[in-house]
Design a protein around this motif. Structure first.
Motif, PDB file in Angstrom:
ATOM      1  N   LEU A   1      -7.294 -14.165  -1.872  1.00 18.12           N
ATOM      2  CA  LEU A   1      -5.859 -14.437  -1.885  1.00 18.12           C
ATOM      3  C   LEU A   1      -5.095 -13.193  -2.324  1.00 18.12           C
ATOM      4  O   LEU A   1      -4.125 -12.766  -1.682  1.00 18.12           O
ATOM      5  CB  LEU A   1      -5.554 -15.612  -2.807  1.00 18.12           C
ATOM      6  N   GLY A   2      -5.519 -12.599  -3.437  1.00 20.74           N
ATOM      7  CA  GLY A   2      -4.863 -11.374  -3.888  1.00 20.74           C
ATOM      8  C   GLY A   2      -5.032 -10.228  -2.910  1.00 20.74           C
ATOM      9  O   GLY A   2      -4.108  -9.425  -2.697  1.00 20.74           O
ATOM     10  N   PHE A   3      -6.208 -10.156  -2.280  1.00 22.37           N
ATOM     11  CA  PHE A   3      -6.467  -9.107  -1.288  1.00 22.37           C
ATOM     12  C   PHE A   3      -5.536  -9.250  -0.094  1.00 22.37           C
ATOM     13  O   PHE A   3      -5.028  -8.257   0.446  1.00 22.37           O
ATOM     14  CB  PHE A   3      -7.935  -9.216  -0.850  1.00 22.37           C
ATOM     15  N   GLY A   4      -5.277 -10.487   0.332  1.00 25.42           N
ATOM     16  CA  GLY A   4      -4.440 -10.715   1.504  1.00 25.42           C
ATOM     17  C   GLY A   4      -2.950 -10.627   1.225  1.00 25.42           C
ATOM     18  O   GLY A   4      -2.148 -10.562   2.167  1.00 25.42           O
ATOM     19  N   LEU A   5      -2.551 -10.610  -0.043  1.00 25.94           N
ATOM     20  CA  LEU A   5      -1.132 -10.521  -0.369  1.00 25.94           C
ATOM     21  C   LEU A   5      -0.581  -9.106  -0.224  1.00 25.94           C
ATOM     22  O   LEU A   5       0.627  -8.924  -0.049  1.00 25.94           O
ATOM     23  CB  LEU A   5      -0.883 -11.004  -1.804  1.00 25.94           C
ATOM     24  N   LEU A   6      -1.436  -8.105  -0.297  1.00 24.35           N
ATOM     25  CA  LEU A   6      -0.959  -6.715  -0.312  1.00 24.35           C
ATOM     26  C   LEU A   6      -0.155  -6.345   0.935  1.00 24.35           C
ATOM     27  O   LEU A   6       0.947  -5.789   0.819  1.00 24.35           O
ATOM     28  CB  LEU A   6      -2.160  -5.770  -0.489  1.00 24.35           C
ATOM     29  N   PRO A   7      -0.642  -6.614   2.166  1.00 23.96           N
ATOM     30  CA  PRO A   7       0.163  -6.229   3.338  1.00 23.96           C
ATOM     31  C   PRO A   7       1.517  -6.930   3.386  1.00 23.96           C
ATOM     32  O   PRO A   7       2.524  -6.320   3.760  1.00 23.96           O
ATOM     33  CB  PRO A   7      -0.716  -6.650   4.525  1.00 23.96           C
ATOM     34  N   GLY A   8       1.564  -8.210   3.003  1.00 22.08           N
ATOM     35  CA  GLY A   8       2.826  -8.930   3.017  1.00 22.08           C
ATOM     36  C   GLY A   8       3.820  -8.367   2.021  1.00 22.08           C
ATOM     37  O   GLY A   8       5.026  -8.295   2.307  1.00 22.08           O
ATOM     38  N   LEU A   9       3.345  -7.946   0.855  1.00 21.83           N
ATOM     39  CA  LEU A   9       4.245  -7.374  -0.140  1.00 21.83           C
ATOM     40  C   LEU A   9       4.814  -6.032   0.344  1.00 21.83           C
ATOM     41  O   LEU A   9       6.009  -5.751   0.153  1.00 21.83           O
ATOM     42  CB  LEU A   9       3.500  -7.187  -1.463  1.00 21.83           C
ATOM     43  N   VAL A  10       3.974  -5.217   0.966  1.00 24.49           N
ATOM     44  CA  VAL A  10       4.448  -3.937   1.494  1.00 24.49           C
ATOM     45  C   VAL A  10       5.508  -4.172   2.571  1.00 24.49           C
ATOM     46  O   VAL A  10       6.572  -3.537   2.590  1.00 24.49           O
ATOM     47  CB  VAL A  10       3.263  -3.125   2.055  1.00 24.49           C
ATOM     48  N   THR A  11       5.249  -5.112   3.476  1.00 23.79           N
ATOM     49  CA  THR A  11       6.209  -5.407   4.551  1.00 23.79           C
ATOM     50  C   THR A  11       7.509  -5.971   3.981  1.00 23.79           C
ATOM     51  O   THR A  11       8.602  -5.645   4.455  1.00 23.79           O
ATOM     52  CB  THR A  11       5.600  -6.400   5.541  1.00 23.79           C
ATOM     53  N   LEU A  12       7.399  -6.808   2.961  1.00 20.99           N
ATOM     54  CA  LEU A  12       8.598  -7.393   2.345  1.00 20.99           C
ATOM     55  C   LEU A  12       9.487  -6.309   1.743  1.00 20.99           C
ATOM     56  O   LEU A  12      10.722  -6.346   1.897  1.00 20.99           O
ATOM     57  CB  LEU A  12       8.184  -8.406   1.278  1.00 20.99           C
ATOM     58  N   VAL A  13       8.899  -5.331   1.071  1.00 24.33           N
ATOM     59  CA  VAL A  13       9.692  -4.245   0.482  1.00 24.33           C
ATOM     60  C   VAL A  13      10.391  -3.445   1.577  1.00 24.33           C
ATOM     61  O   VAL A  13      11.575  -3.104   1.466  1.00 24.33           O
ATOM     62  CB  VAL A  13       8.773  -3.351  -0.374  1.00 24.33           C
ATOM     63  N   LEU A  14       9.672  -3.155   2.665  1.00 26.55           N
ATOM     64  CA  LEU A  14      10.279  -2.396   3.761  1.00 26.55           C
ATOM     65  C   LEU A  14      11.438  -3.161   4.393  1.00 26.55           C
ATOM     66  O   LEU A  14      12.514  -2.596   4.653  1.00 26.55           O
ATOM     67  CB  LEU A  14       9.210  -2.081   4.819  1.00 26.55           C
TER      68      LEU A  14
END
Length: 319
Positions: free
Chosen positions: A25-38
């Motif tokens: 779950l934590g591993f899969g959250l990283l791409p979404g967080l990066v996209t959200l910031v952008l």
């Protein structure tokens, strides 16, 4: 209705899977967080520059008097921001999948391994996989844009445009969202874009049951970030069903059980055969025929020990 419920069931099963495997779950959250910031930065910049963009695009309105100039450009500013927000929503998943391709492929492989201990691999280099993913995402976005223009025009029809058309729009978005998410697992199986669309069209209700709830939830970008890992896991489960892999596994287990039965074992789910009773005697159907006399002679009569013959008469001439 069964496929519709099945698609929603895959979505729930994917969320349960990632919550049971907290590391993924934590591993899969990283791409979404990066996209959200952008995207947050892009929307903030659009909010500050939308009024200037509206003024630049409408020089003919500079001479309009108040309040018409303010109302017109205010409407255009809101329209530009709404359009940017709409594009952010429909492209968020594609960009997140593109940024997180290695992350989500690893997550999808782990879901496959947790089921049958094996994970299909495409055998392609990472650069080639990223190119295929970007190319297919553009194809999906073009189709969504064409449907969006058509539905936007139909939205001006009274009554239908405010009731039926939005529902159709959510269904179209849900179908293509399901395609983008299942592409993570299907690309590893070397399934091309057209074949993926054909698989989903054959099970359209399942694709809608999976994608439409996600579209409604993804309207809130923060919620999309936290649901993305489970959505990828659920899409992997749905891809397995679309390909019939779970059914093939069940048939393989059944055939293995039949082979074991032929070799002397007992097939699964069947009672063991009873051993024969060594003391059981066959019941004769007919009495045995009498045996013939091999010598062909009648048996000698038996003497009667109780029989007494009368005495012979006296012969006077006998000396």
């Amino acid at each position: 209705m069964r496929d519709l419920a099945g698609g929603f069931g895959h979505l729930l099963a994917g969320q349960k899977w990632v919550f049971r495997h907290g590391r993924w779950l934590g591993f899969g959250l990283l791409p979404g967080l990066v996209t959200l910031v952008l995207y947050a930065g892009a929307l903030v910049g659009l909010g500050y520059g939308a009024d200037g963009l509206a003024a630049w695009a409408t020089p003919f309105a500079d001479d309009w008097g108040s309040p018409w100039l303010g109302l017109f450009r205010g409407f255009l500013t809101g329209l530009v921001f709404a359009l940017g927000l709409f594009l952010a929503v429909i492209t968020f998943t594609a960009v997140t999948l593109l940024i997180g391709q290695p992350f989500y492929e690893s997550l999808s492989e782990e879901v496959d391994r947790s089921i049958d201990g094996d994970a299909p691999e495409s055998g392609l280099p990472l650069a080639r996989e990223l190119w295929i993913s970007a190319r297919d995402s553009v194809k999906v976005l073009l189709r969504v844009a064409l449907f969006g223009i058509l539905l936007f025009a139909l939205g001006f029809i009274p009554v239908i445009g405010q009731t039926v058309i939005p529902v159709i729009g959510f269904c179209v978005s849900g179908f293509f969202l399901a395609e983008e998410l299942t592409a993570v697992a299907l690309q590893r199986r070397r399934v091309e874009f057209k074949e993926r669309l054909a698989l989903l069209r054959c099970r359209r209700a399942m694709a809608l049951g999976f994608g439409v709830p996600l579209v409604l939830l993804f309207l809130v970008p923060v919620v999309a970030v936290f649901l993305m890992p489970g959505a990828v896991a659920g899409a992997t489960l749905m891809a397995r069903e679309l390909r019939g892999e779970d059914a093939e596994g069940a048939e393989g287990a059944e055939s293995a059980g039949d082979s074991a039965g032929a070799a002397g074992g007992t097939p699964a789910g069947q009672p063991a055969p009873q051993a024969p009773n060594p003391y059981a005697q066959p019941y004769p159907q007919h009495p045995a025929p009498p045996q013939g006399n091999p010598y062909g002679q009648a048996p000698a009569p038996q003497a009667n020990p109780y029989r007494q013959d009368p005495p012979a008469p006296h012969n006077p001439y006998r000396q």
